[in-house]
Design a protein around this motif. Structure first.
Motif, PDB file in Angstrom:
ATOM      1  N   LEU A  32      26.969   7.155 -68.540  1.00  0.00           N
ATOM      2  CA  LEU A  32      26.389   5.872 -68.117  1.00  0.00           C
ATOM      3  C   LEU A  32      27.271   4.702 -68.522  1.00  0.00           C
ATOM      4  CD1 LEU A  32      22.601   6.408 -68.990  1.00  0.00           C
ATOM      5  CD2 LEU A  32      23.739   6.706 -66.788  1.00  0.00           C
ATOM      6  N   ILE A  33      28.553   4.947 -68.667  1.00  0.00           N
ATOM      7  CA  ILE A  33      29.461   3.900 -69.139  1.00  0.00           C
ATOM      8  C   ILE A  33      29.517   2.724 -68.166  1.00  0.00           C
ATOM      9  CG2 ILE A  33      31.478   4.926 -68.060  1.00  0.00           C
ATOM     10  CD1 ILE A  33      31.328   3.201 -71.499  1.00  0.00           C
ATOM     11  N   ASP A  34      29.297   2.977 -66.855  1.00  0.00           N
ATOM     12  CA  ASP A  34      29.370   1.910 -65.860  1.00  0.00           C
ATOM     13  C   ASP A  34      28.058   1.148 -65.721  1.00  0.00           C
ATOM     14  OD1 ASP A  34      32.000   2.560 -65.258  1.00  0.00           O
ATOM     15  OD2 ASP A  34      31.400   4.037 -63.744  1.00  0.00           O
ATOM     16  N   VAL A  35      27.017   1.580 -66.418  1.00  0.00           N
ATOM     17  CA  VAL A  35      25.709   0.911 -66.329  1.00  0.00           C
ATOM     18  C   VAL A  35      25.560  -0.041 -67.504  1.00  0.00           C
ATOM     19  CG1 VAL A  35      23.212   1.241 -66.272  1.00  0.00           C
ATOM     20  CG2 VAL A  35      24.723   2.922 -65.183  1.00  0.00           C
ATOM     21  N   PRO A  36      25.327  -1.321 -67.261  1.00  0.00           N
ATOM     22  CA  PRO A  36      25.133  -2.251 -68.381  1.00  0.00           C
ATOM     23  C   PRO A  36      23.783  -2.049 -69.044  1.00  0.00           C
ATOM     24  CG  PRO A  36      24.781  -3.392 -66.316  1.00  0.00           C
ATOM     25  CD  PRO A  36      25.255  -2.012 -65.953  1.00  0.00           C
ATOM     26  N   SER A  37      23.716  -2.310 -70.332  1.00  0.00           N
ATOM     27  CA  SER A  37      22.454  -2.209 -71.059  1.00  0.00           C
ATOM     28  C   SER A  37      21.588  -3.429 -70.770  1.00  0.00           C
ATOM     29  CB  SER A  37      22.714  -2.102 -72.565  1.00  0.00           C
ATOM     30  OG  SER A  37      21.499  -1.968 -73.270  1.00  0.00           O
ATOM     31  N   SER A  38      20.291  -3.231 -70.795  1.00  0.00           N
ATOM     32  CA  SER A  38      19.364  -4.302 -70.456  1.00  0.00           C
ATOM     33  C   SER A  38      19.323  -5.355 -71.569  1.00  0.00           C
ATOM     34  CB  SER A  38      17.960  -3.740 -70.225  1.00  0.00           C
ATOM     35  OG  SER A  38      17.027  -4.771 -69.988  1.00  0.00           O
ATOM     36  N   ASN A  39      19.392  -6.612 -71.171  1.00  0.00           N
ATOM     37  CA  ASN A  39      19.214  -7.714 -72.115  1.00  0.00           C
ATOM     38  C   ASN A  39      17.751  -8.124 -72.238  1.00  0.00           C
ATOM     39  OD1 ASN A  39      22.007  -7.953 -72.616  1.00  0.00           O
ATOM     40  ND2 ASN A  39      22.277  -9.158 -70.738  1.00  0.00           N
ATOM     41  N   ARG A  40      16.969  -7.764 -71.220  1.00  0.00           N
ATOM     42  CA  ARG A  40      15.534  -8.060 -71.224  1.00  0.00           C
ATOM     43  C   ARG A  40      14.777  -6.793 -70.806  1.00  0.00           C
ATOM     44  NH1 ARG A  40      14.914 -13.062 -67.335  1.00  0.00           N
ATOM     45  NH2 ARG A  40      16.194 -11.646 -66.047  1.00  0.00           N
ATOM     46  N   PRO A  41      14.630  -5.836 -71.707  1.00  0.00           N
ATOM     47  CA  PRO A  41      14.016  -4.556 -71.329  1.00  0.00           C
ATOM     48  C   PRO A  41      12.577  -4.679 -70.838  1.00  0.00           C
ATOM     49  CG  PRO A  41      14.311  -4.709 -73.721  1.00  0.00           C
ATOM     50  CD  PRO A  41      15.057  -5.853 -73.123  1.00  0.00           C
ATOM     51  N   GLU A  42      11.807  -5.603 -71.412  1.00  0.00           N
ATOM     52  CA  GLU A  42      10.418  -5.743 -70.975  1.00  0.00           C
ATOM     53  C   GLU A  42      10.358  -6.208 -69.533  1.00  0.00           C
ATOM     54  OE1 GLU A  42       8.371  -8.291 -73.650  1.00  0.00           O
ATOM     55  OE2 GLU A  42       8.547  -6.935 -75.373  1.00  0.00           O
ATOM     56  N   SER A  43      11.191  -7.180 -69.178  1.00  0.00           N
ATOM     57  CA  SER A  43      11.218  -7.669 -67.797  1.00  0.00           C
ATOM     58  C   SER A  43      11.723  -6.595 -66.843  1.00  0.00           C
ATOM     59  CB  SER A  43      12.100  -8.916 -67.712  1.00  0.00           C
ATOM     60  OG  SER A  43      12.208  -9.369 -66.384  1.00  0.00           O
ATOM     61  N   ASP A  44      12.761  -5.879 -67.236  1.00  0.00           N
ATOM     62  CA  ASP A  44      13.287  -4.824 -66.373  1.00  0.00           C
ATOM     63  C   ASP A  44      12.297  -3.682 -66.213  1.00  0.00           C
ATOM     64  OD1 ASP A  44      15.644  -6.127 -65.841  1.00  0.00           O
ATOM     65  OD2 ASP A  44      16.780  -5.146 -67.440  1.00  0.00           O
ATOM     66  N   LEU A  45      11.516  -3.402 -67.267  1.00  0.00           N
ATOM     67  CA  LEU A  45      10.522  -2.339 -67.174  1.00  0.00           C
ATOM     68  C   LEU A  45       9.415  -2.718 -66.198  1.00  0.00           C
ATOM     69  CD1 LEU A  45      10.115   0.458 -68.381  1.00  0.00           C
ATOM     70  CD2 LEU A  45       8.713  -0.579 -70.160  1.00  0.00           C
ATOM     71  N   ARG A  46       9.049  -3.997 -66.171  1.00  0.00           N
ATOM     72  CA  ARG A  46       8.049  -4.444 -65.197  1.00  0.00           C
ATOM     73  C   ARG A  46       8.600  -4.399 -63.772  1.00  0.00           C
ATOM     74  NH1 ARG A  46       6.909  -8.328 -69.309  1.00  0.00           N
ATOM     75  NH2 ARG A  46       8.304  -9.816 -68.278  1.00  0.00           N
ATOM     76  N   SER A  47       9.914  -4.495 -63.636  1.00  0.00           N
ATOM     77  CA  SER A  47      10.544  -4.451 -62.309  1.00  0.00           C
ATOM     78  C   SER A  47      10.857  -3.032 -61.852  1.00  0.00           C
ATOM     79  CB  SER A  47      11.845  -5.276 -62.332  1.00  0.00           C
ATOM     80  OG  SER A  47      11.593  -6.617 -62.713  1.00  0.00           O
ATOM     81  N   TRP A  48      10.433  -2.041 -62.619  1.00  0.00           N
ATOM     82  CA  TRP A  48      10.697  -0.633 -62.274  1.00  0.00           C
ATOM     83  C   TRP A  48      10.063  -0.328 -60.923  1.00  0.00           C
ATOM     84  CZ3 TRP A  48      12.663   3.062 -66.077  1.00  0.00           C
ATOM     85  CH2 TRP A  48      12.756   4.365 -65.605  1.00  0.00           C
ATOM     86  N   SER A  49      10.836   0.157 -59.992  1.00  0.00           N
ATOM     87  CA  SER A  49      10.357   0.424 -58.634  1.00  0.00           C
ATOM     88  C   SER A  49       9.695   1.793 -58.551  1.00  0.00           C
ATOM     89  CB  SER A  49      11.523   0.347 -57.650  1.00  0.00           C
ATOM     90  OG  SER A  49      11.097   0.687 -56.344  1.00  0.00           O
TER      91      SER A  49
END
Length: 444
Positions: free
Chosen positions: A220-237
């Motif tokens: 997963l080296i090309d995937v950036p880590s989340s700076n806002r995990p709570e917001s990204d988790l709510r955006s989970w499709s």
């Protein structure tokens, strides 16, 4: 260095030197003080995590799971499901199975047999399941998405950003301000998984988990880590194309403490997997009941249609039984209690609580309006409570059955005494054979 301390429910923690056991263990002074502060925060929210007994002793309450202190002490609390021949490995396996069923988690590689053999702390079990699901997801392929990029290049690509190009200074007019889309795995789901994976790499101490976590981190080296995990988790499709992400999401939420009934908050970001044992046992039984109901029977959890009394044309004191089962005109009210009772102590009322009987009596009067209704009170089974107690009669039409539920074998013992609409073991075997395509019937 992390210090692992394992106790069970209602065990004591002290700063004094004691012989370590599941009922009493020694912790550092810093861990003791931090747990006292944690208990104070729980008390403010209306939950009691532990009791302070003097200046050097704590008594844990009915919460199970894992808590890590800032000084590196990792406290593992196991359920107290039996009084005699208690085994740490079996206690951990019971807790893992309860969490798995209560939160509807479907481990890919862990079966009941392997749970019995898995002799690692609870956190390592959660991490192992998360890594297994993530490994399977990566093998199937990560979903990518188009990302709009605005940059300066020496060639044209995509769309020319006219406004930015007109603002170019004279010395850089040979450069193009362009706007284009790139197809990359930089999307909320992948960023959350990368964030959880980086946390796992720091937390795990099991060699196999550490090796697999760092292998996946490299993939997963090309995937950036989340700076806002709570917001990204709510955006989970949850769209159809993201169906293969569904299995890893619950384990990711466990790692990020997003689905915990209680999670430690504050400046320290350690491990927090705390479950109220009463609620965990209730969901464990509910998961089992839903898979055993006969066709036509329905189960409703936390029914809220009846009240204890009326006052000034208004209903007050709502009654909420754990489960309400209906089949035709028949009804059953079921309630669960996480408590060890003793079928041999008749002089002490078997350890039953009078307030619980008052509660069940009110449920029966309000919910069981048909004479055929029955009340069922479910306790965990153990060596001193291995079979149902004789029925308790409130009157000629209202009876209460006290049944043991075996958390190891996943069965409600003596359920046939209550005429509950549940599938028998033979019916389950037939359904299993039909699912495997085995022909059922008399042979010639």
């Amino acid at each position: 260095m992390t210090l692992l301390v394992t106790i069970r429910e209602f065990g004591r923690l002290t700063t004094a030197a004691v012989t370590p056991s599941l009922d009493e263990a020694q912790v550092t002074v810093s861990a003791f003080d931090w747990l006292c502060d944690l208990s104070a925060r729980f008390n403010k929210s209306g939950a009691r995590l532990l009791q302070v007994e003097g200046r050097h002793s704590l008594k844990w309450d009915s919460y199970v799971g894992v808590v890590e202190t800032p000084c590196g002490t990792r406290l593992e609390i196991l359920p107290k499901h039996t009084e005699q021949d208690y085994c740490e490995k079996k206690g951990r396996a019971v807790l893992c199975r309860m969490i798995q069923n209560a939160l509807n988690l479907k481990p890919r590689t862990t079966s009941v047999a392997s749970l019995e053999l898995f002799d690692a702390p609870l956190t390592e079990w959660v991490i192992e399941q998360f890594l297994a699901e993530l490994d399977h997801l990566i093998k199937r392929g990560l979903r990518s998405d188009y990302l709009r990029v605005e940059e300066e290049q020496y060639f044209l690509r995509g769309q020319l950003n006219v406004v930015a190009q007109m603002r170019q200074p004279p010395g850089r007019q040979h450069c193009f301000q362009i706007r284009h889309d790139v197809f990359v795995p930089d999307r909320p789901e992948n960023r959350v998984l990368k964030f959880a994976l980086e946390r796992v790499c720091k937390l795990t101490q099991h060699p196999d988990n550490w090796r697999l976590a760092h292998e996946l981190r490299g993939l997963l080296i090309d995937v950036p880590s989340s700076n806002r995990p709570e917001s990204d988790l709510r955006s989970w499709s949850n769209e159809r194309l993201m169906a293969h992400y569904r299995a890893v999401k619950p384990w990711c939420e466990l790692i990020l403490n997003e689905q915990m009934p209680f999670a430690v908050t504050g400046q320290w970001q350690g491990i927090s997997l705390l479950f109220p044992m009463e609620k965990l046992f209730e969901r464990y039984v509910e998961s089992w009941l839903r898979g055993r109901l006969l066709p036509g029977a329905t189960l409703r959890s936390q029914a809220r249609t009846e009240y204890l009394c009326q006052h000034k044309n208004d209903s007050i004191f709502r009654l909420e039984p754990d489960f309400l089962i209906r089949q035709g005109k028949q009804q059953w009210v079921l309630d669960t209690k996480w408590k060890l009772i003793d079928s041999g102590s008749r002089d002490k009322n078997y350890g039953l609580s009078q307030s619980d009987f008052y509660q069940l009596f009110a449920y029966g009067r309000k919910y069981l309006k048909h004479p055929a209704g029955q009340l069922v009170l479910i306790y965990p089974s153990h060596s001193a409570f291995a079979e149902a107690l004789a029925p308790f009669a409130f009157d000629d039409n209202l009876h209460l059955h006290v049944l043991p539920f075996d958390p190891h074998e996943l069965c409600l013992i003596d359920s046939e005494h209550t005429s509950l609409p549940l599938l028998s073991s033979k019916d389950l075997a037939k359904l299993s054979d039909r699912a495997r395509g085995i022909k059922i019937g008399p042979t010639i």
